[in-house]
Scaffold this motif. Structure first.
Motif, PDB file in Angstrom:
ATOM      1  N   GLU A  57      50.120   5.219  28.468  1.00  0.00           N
ATOM      2  CA  GLU A  57      49.846   6.478  28.343  1.00  0.00           C
ATOM      3  C   GLU A  57      50.002   8.170  28.440  1.00  0.00           C
ATOM      4  O   GLU A  57      50.310   9.129  27.375  1.00  0.00           O
ATOM      5  CB  GLU A  57      47.953   6.161  27.415  1.00  0.00           C
ATOM      6  CG  GLU A  57      47.247   8.178  27.023  1.00  0.00           C
ATOM      7  CD  GLU A  57      47.939   8.044  25.313  1.00  0.00           C
ATOM      8  OE1 GLU A  57      48.635   8.783  24.326  1.00  0.00           O
ATOM      9  OE2 GLU A  57      48.427   6.719  24.650  1.00  0.00           O
ATOM     10  N   MET A  58      49.576   8.070  29.476  1.00  0.00           N
ATOM     11  CA  MET A  58      49.640   9.510  30.407  1.00  0.00           C
ATOM     12  C   MET A  58      51.060   9.307  30.310  1.00  0.00           C
ATOM     13  O   MET A  58      52.100  10.459  30.237  1.00  0.00           O
ATOM     14  CB  MET A  58      49.142   9.841  31.556  1.00  0.00           C
ATOM     15  CG  MET A  58      49.009  10.827  32.526  1.00  0.00           C
ATOM     16  SD  MET A  58      48.161  10.910  34.005  1.00  0.00           S
ATOM     17  CE  MET A  58      49.100   9.422  35.007  1.00  0.00           C
ATOM     18  N   GLN A  86      51.911  11.015  26.764  1.00  0.00           N
ATOM     19  CA  GLN A  86      51.454  12.745  26.353  1.00  0.00           C
ATOM     20  C   GLN A  86      52.494  13.226  25.986  1.00  0.00           C
ATOM     21  O   GLN A  86      53.507  12.664  26.885  1.00  0.00           O
ATOM     22  CB  GLN A  86      50.495  12.989  27.512  1.00  0.00           C
ATOM     23  CG  GLN A  86      49.048  12.125  27.182  1.00  0.00           C
ATOM     24  CD  GLN A  86      48.578  12.339  28.034  1.00  0.00           C
ATOM     25  OE1 GLN A  86      48.210  12.980  29.480  1.00  0.00           O
ATOM     26  NE2 GLN A  86      47.237  11.689  28.369  1.00  0.00           N
ATOM     27  N   ASP A 134      52.679  21.098  29.976  1.00  0.00           N
ATOM     28  CA  ASP A 134      50.699  20.752  30.203  1.00  0.00           C
ATOM     29  C   ASP A 134      50.728  21.919  31.447  1.00  0.00           C
ATOM     30  O   ASP A 134      51.520  22.536  31.609  1.00  0.00           O
ATOM     31  CB  ASP A 134      51.446  19.561  31.781  1.00  0.00           C
ATOM     32  CG  ASP A 134      49.712  19.804  31.960  1.00  0.00           C
ATOM     33  OD1 ASP A 134      49.134  20.243  32.251  1.00  0.00           O
ATOM     34  OD2 ASP A 134      49.089  18.290  31.599  1.00  0.00           O
TER      35      ASP A 134
END
Length: 502
Positions: A471-472, A476, A480
């Motif tokens: 997921e990360m 995502q 950031d």
């Protein structure tokens, strides 16, 4: 010192082992326009699987999850031997044209980033000629693993100079070592030791595994019967994809269960060992004093270790060494073990970045003083990545998704005109525990000073969780607040990390 146009790359990868070849293959698939170079110290690719040549050397994970996701393992043997894995890596490199991009025999001694030039200068030593060469790149990726290739961990034993037999370390196994009819004592209880015992037992007079404390041992089938049956009805590529998904699920299930119900998993593992051993065997030799997955599980195929013990050709002894004698080893209990050959399977010596020095604008970057970003990038170090695999699952699972994340990062840089990416951790983020701190293994504890630190929170904390990492790293957004993005004044058409090929 030599440097020419061919020494300039968009991406330079240090290491041509499992991780380095995998990273290069992802770049070949996703960013074929980039000029990629791999530097490898050894004379051949394969990394660990080219270095270790001891009897029986094999994977300690099932090959469906240990193999590359983009080129699944296409055989029914669950745990492959070292030569098979080495061939697999070589064939993968050839299929994607990576074998032509590797420079062999070069030991990287230092890497220095220049903010003015926005490039890395990597200095390597050609050990055969005792000459240095400089390479330059815009993005540097270290795929060097976490241990010292030159030597393994070798503790000092009292009276070791008295021993008249042969002493060897698995990491420097002598070619053609003849142990037929010899008494062998293997010091250790980890993956290497449990592999060596059954591999040597048939030819040796007797093999004794001498351990200071026991490890958890899990027996798995050597042959994947389920996939063999499915292969009669389904296309082979589908069968192997299903096997990979199934085994990832099972590996994660065992780990999660061990963390949630350690007592029950402990009983399950010890019970499994008891079923493979003859009645009356002293189970203290197979009952660890720690909980499951505080250290890695030792996996054996078809209970081969226990079969060797049942045959009488091998035995396990638990005790502390008082010293070596002319004929072997004396224990603190007073017992003596006679040996013609002593194998010190005493673990690895931890090392990061292959021992190279890392600098940014003349300032050192020390791995043991920094945290990692998403377990891939390094704090305050521009355009730099370090591939670390899992400690609680096959190494390649994490290496694969880390490589895919870097390809996403390069996409973002190209699309948004970003030339330099630098992770910036908040003040006070760094903690004392390391990225491998979840393990209590001796080699991890010894190597703690050289390993990157953990952060308080994600993305500075290493999860060792495949689902959350997917997921990360893969879903995502790349952008950031923790990433400092340095854009070009004018963004040209070419990708920001690309140098046009000549």
């Amino acid at each position: 010192m030599d440097q020419d146009a061919s020494s300039a790359s968009d991406v330079l990868i240090i290491g041509a082992g499992l991780s380095g070849i995998g990273m290069a293959c992802h770049l070949a698939m996703e960013h074929p326009q980039l000029r990629v170079t791999l530097i490898e110290r050894r004379a051949a690719m394969g990394g660990t699987w080219d270095l270790f040549r001891y009897p029986g050397v094999r994977s300690d994970s099932d090959m469906f999850t240990f193999g590359y996701a983009f080129r699944p393992w296409h055989a029914l043997d669950v745990m492959a031997d070292g030569p098979s894995i080495r061939r697999y890596v070589m064939e993968t490199a050839q299929q994607y044209g990576i074998d032509e991009k590797i420079r062999y025999g070069l030991k990287v001694v230092s890497s220095s980033w220049s903010s003015r030039e926005r490039r890395w200068t990597v200095r390597a030593l050609d050990e055969s000629r005792d000459e240095t060469r400089d390479f330059s790149c815009r993005f540097l990726i270290a795929c060097t693993g976490y241990y010292n290739y030159d030597r393994g961990h070798l503790p000092s034993f009292p009276g070791e100079e008295r021993f008249r037999g042969l002493r060897v370390h698995p990491q420097q196994w002598p070619e053609g070592l003849d142990y037929r009819g010899k008494r062998v004592v293997i010091i250790g209880s980890g993956a290497t030791a449990v592999t060596l015992v059954p591999a040597m037992a048939n030819d040796a007079a007797h093999v004794t595994m001498l351990q200071r404390s026991p490890s958890y041992i899990l027996s798995l089938p050597r042959f994947d019967t389920i996939s063999a049956v499915l292969g009669r009805f389904l296309p082979k590529p589908l069968v192997f994809r299903l096997a990979r998904r199934r085994n990832i699920f099972l590996a994660r299930l065992i780990y999660k269960a061990a963390r949630r119900w350690p007592g029950k998993v402990r009983a399950f593992l010890i019970d499994g060992v008891r079923k493979h051993l003859p009645a009356g065997v002293d189970m203290r030799h197979f009952t660890p004093d720690y909980q499951p997955w505080d250290q890695r599980l030792c996996v054996v195929p078809d209970a081969d270790l226990f079969e060797a013990i049942k045959s009488g050709k091998a035995s396990v002894m638990t005790g502390r060494i008082a010293g070596f004698t002319e004929q072997g080893i004396r224990l603190q209990s007073g017992e003596a073990l006679h040996a013609d050959i002593i194998v010190t399977a005493t673990g690895l010596e931890m090392q990061t970045l292959g021992g190279m020095a890392l600098q940014v604008d003349g300032e050192p970057r020390v791995m043991g003083e920094l945290v990692t970003y998403k377990g891939v990038l390094l704090q305050d170090t521009p355009n730099f990545a370090c591939i670390f695999g899992y400690t609680n699952a096959p190494w390649t699972l994490k290496a694969d998704i880390a490589a895919r994340y870097l390809c996403r990062l390069f996409d973002y840089m190209a699309t948004h005109g970003v030339e330099v990416v630098t992770p910036r951790a908040p003040a006070g983020e760094r903690q004392d525990d390391t990225i491998m701190g979840s393990l209590t293994s001796g080699y991890v504890q010894r190597g703690a000073p050289v390993l990157p630190r953990q952060g308080r929170e994600v993305p500075w904390r290493v999860l060792n969780n495949y689902e959350r990492d997917c997921e990360m790293l893969l879903k995502q957004p790349v952008a950031d607040v923790a990433l400092e993005l340095d854009r070009r004044a004018v963004a040209p058409q070419a990708p920001p990390v690309a140098v046009p090929s000549r």
